[in-house]
Design a protein around this motif. Structure first.
Motif, PDB file in Angstrom:
ATOM      1  N   VAL A 112       0.788  -1.139  -0.162  1.00  0.00           N
ATOM      2  CA  VAL A 112      -0.155  -0.051  -0.073  1.00  0.00           C
ATOM      3  C   VAL A 112       0.806   1.146   0.194  1.00  0.00           C
ATOM      4  N   PRO A 113       1.076   1.835  -1.377  1.00  0.00           N
ATOM      5  CA  PRO A 113       2.052   2.909  -1.319  1.00  0.00           C
ATOM      6  C   PRO A 113       1.191   4.228  -1.032  1.00  0.00           C
ATOM      7  N   LEU A 114       1.783   5.070  -0.055  1.00  0.00           N
ATOM      8  CA  LEU A 114       1.048   6.325   0.363  1.00  0.00           C
ATOM      9  C   LEU A 114       1.958   7.303   0.211  1.00  0.00           C
ATOM     10  N   ILE A 115       1.860   8.503  -0.425  1.00  0.00           N
ATOM     11  CA  ILE A 115       2.585   9.476  -0.349  1.00  0.00           C
ATOM     12  C   ILE A 115       2.101  11.043   0.104  1.00  0.00           C
ATOM     13  N   PHE A 116       2.919  11.815   0.844  1.00  0.00           N
ATOM     14  CA  PHE A 116       2.257  13.126   1.246  1.00  0.00           C
ATOM     15  C   PHE A 116       2.685  14.288   0.822  1.00  0.00           C
ATOM     16  N   ARG A 117       1.848  15.242   0.359  1.00  0.00           N
ATOM     17  CA  ARG A 117       2.132  16.580   0.119  1.00  0.00           C
ATOM     18  C   ARG A 117       2.907  17.312   1.189  1.00  0.00           C
ATOM     19  N   SER A 118       3.509  18.310   0.946  1.00  0.00           N
ATOM     20  CA  SER A 118       3.984  19.202   1.909  1.00  0.00           C
ATOM     21  C   SER A 118       3.112  19.986   2.557  1.00  0.00           C
ATOM     22  N   SER A 119       1.879  20.078   1.833  1.00  0.00           N
ATOM     23  CA  SER A 119       0.775  20.918   2.336  1.00  0.00           C
ATOM     24  C   SER A 119      -0.018  20.318   3.380  1.00  0.00           C
ATOM     25  N   ILE A 120       0.148  18.882   3.652  1.00  0.00           N
ATOM     26  CA  ILE A 120      -0.624  18.405   4.763  1.00  0.00           C
ATOM     27  C   ILE A 120      -0.138  19.144   6.063  1.00  0.00           C
ATOM     28  N   THR A 121      -1.349  19.183   6.680  1.00  0.00           N
ATOM     29  CA  THR A 121      -1.266  19.788   8.134  1.00  0.00           C
ATOM     30  C   THR A 121      -1.017  18.442   9.348  1.00  0.00           C
ATOM     31  N   ASN A 122      -0.674  19.015  10.391  1.00  0.00           N
ATOM     32  CA  ASN A 122      -0.361  18.322  11.423  1.00  0.00           C
ATOM     33  C   ASN A 122      -1.423  17.660  12.129  1.00  0.00           C
ATOM     34  N   LYS A 123      -2.560  18.290  11.877  1.00  0.00           N
ATOM     35  CA  LYS A 123      -3.690  17.734  12.369  1.00  0.00           C
ATOM     36  C   LYS A 123      -4.270  16.901  11.428  1.00  0.00           C
ATOM     37  N   GLU A 124      -4.405  16.929  10.384  1.00  0.00           N
ATOM     38  CA  GLU A 124      -4.756  15.944   9.391  1.00  0.00           C
ATOM     39  C   GLU A 124      -3.740  14.791   9.263  1.00  0.00           C
ATOM     40  N   ALA A 125      -2.738  15.059   9.427  1.00  0.00           N
ATOM     41  CA  ALA A 125      -1.596  13.817   9.556  1.00  0.00           C
ATOM     42  C   ALA A 125      -1.810  13.041  10.768  1.00  0.00           C
ATOM     43  N   ARG A 126      -2.281  13.668  12.051  1.00  0.00           N
ATOM     44  CA  ARG A 126      -2.575  12.964  12.909  1.00  0.00           C
ATOM     45  C   ARG A 126      -4.102  12.004  13.050  1.00  0.00           C
ATOM     46  N   ALA A 127      -4.797  12.962  12.349  1.00  0.00           N
ATOM     47  CA  ALA A 127      -6.193  12.189  12.261  1.00  0.00           C
ATOM     48  C   ALA A 127      -5.999  10.878  11.268  1.00  0.00           C
ATOM     49  N   PHE A 128      -5.218  11.160  10.250  1.00  0.00           N
ATOM     50  CA  PHE A 128      -5.031   9.990   9.630  1.00  0.00           C
ATOM     51  C   PHE A 128      -4.076   8.894  10.151  1.00  0.00           C
TER      52      PHE A 128
END
Length: 226
Positions: A176-192
């Protein structure tokens, strides 16, 4: 055939053409292809022998305690990090089997449409083809955080680097390959992160493929990777 009948037939034909055209346009919008590309091919085939020799040099009986470990943090600088990756994945192989690897990496050029992109395509690697865990991917998509977008994965080395060793040592594993844009917020990252924790099971291993350095001389970069 009189003029009135000709007009009627003309209208019927026109309506039929419009209906058929509308169907294809509408159906293409609501039935976009699930996988834009059938596969992605590794850009690192030239390092196949280096990977082979690096794996051979690792102690085959060395293990790590993974009783409470569900993932690892590793660098992705190819080719200098290949011996480190060989050691990491060989120790993992000696310790447990993994059915699914969830790989988290940066979207280096922010090419993805969403903050978190996933690929559903096969990845053709030097040691075989790795296939996606579609059931797990669908769970991530249903969370609303993840968007399928194949284009950013064409040359994304944060994913490609890890698949090199996974294809060598875990050829039957799904990914399951997942890549993250630099625009992601800490809040969104924690929720994910909470979503990830709820989806991953005992057969899953999470790999965080990161940059410990950028644009440094090789000796400095290797020290940080170590």
């Amino acid at each position: 055939m009189n003029r009135h009948a000709t007009k009627i037939y003309g209208v019927i034909i026109l309506l039929a053409l419009v209906s058929v055209g509308s169907y294809f346009v509408f159906s293409n919008k609501i039935k976009a292809p699930e996988i834009v590309r059938a596969y992605h091919q590794s850009q690192f085939f030239k390092y196949e022998q280096f990977i082979e020799s690096s794996v051979e040099q690792v102690k085959k009986d060395e293990k790590i305690d993974l009783n409470k470990v569900m993932g690892g943090l590793v660098p992705h600088h190819i080719p200098t990090t290949i011996p480190l990756l060989a050691e990491f994945y060989t120790k993992l192989k000696n310790s447990r089997d993994v059915k699914t690897f969830v790989i988290l990496g940066p979207d280096h050029v922010d090419a993805g449409r969403g903050n978190i992109s996933v690929s559903k395509a096969d990845f053709v690697m030097p040691f075989g083809t790795l296939r996606p865990n579609l059931a797990m991917i669908e769970q991530f998509e249903s969370s609303g955080f993840v968007v399928q977008d194949e284009a950013p994965f064409d040359r994304e080395h944060s994913i490609d680097s890890q698949l090199l060793l996974i294809s060598k040592l875990f050829p039957d594993a799904q990914i399951v390959p997942l890549i993250f844009r630099s625009s992601i917020t800490n809040k969104e990252a924690r929720a994910f992160g909470k979503v990830l924790a709820s989806v991953a099971d005992e057969d899953t291993f999470i790999v965080s493929s990161v940059d410990f350095s950028h644009y440094l001389p090789t000796n400095q970069a290797m020290a940080l990777d170590q």
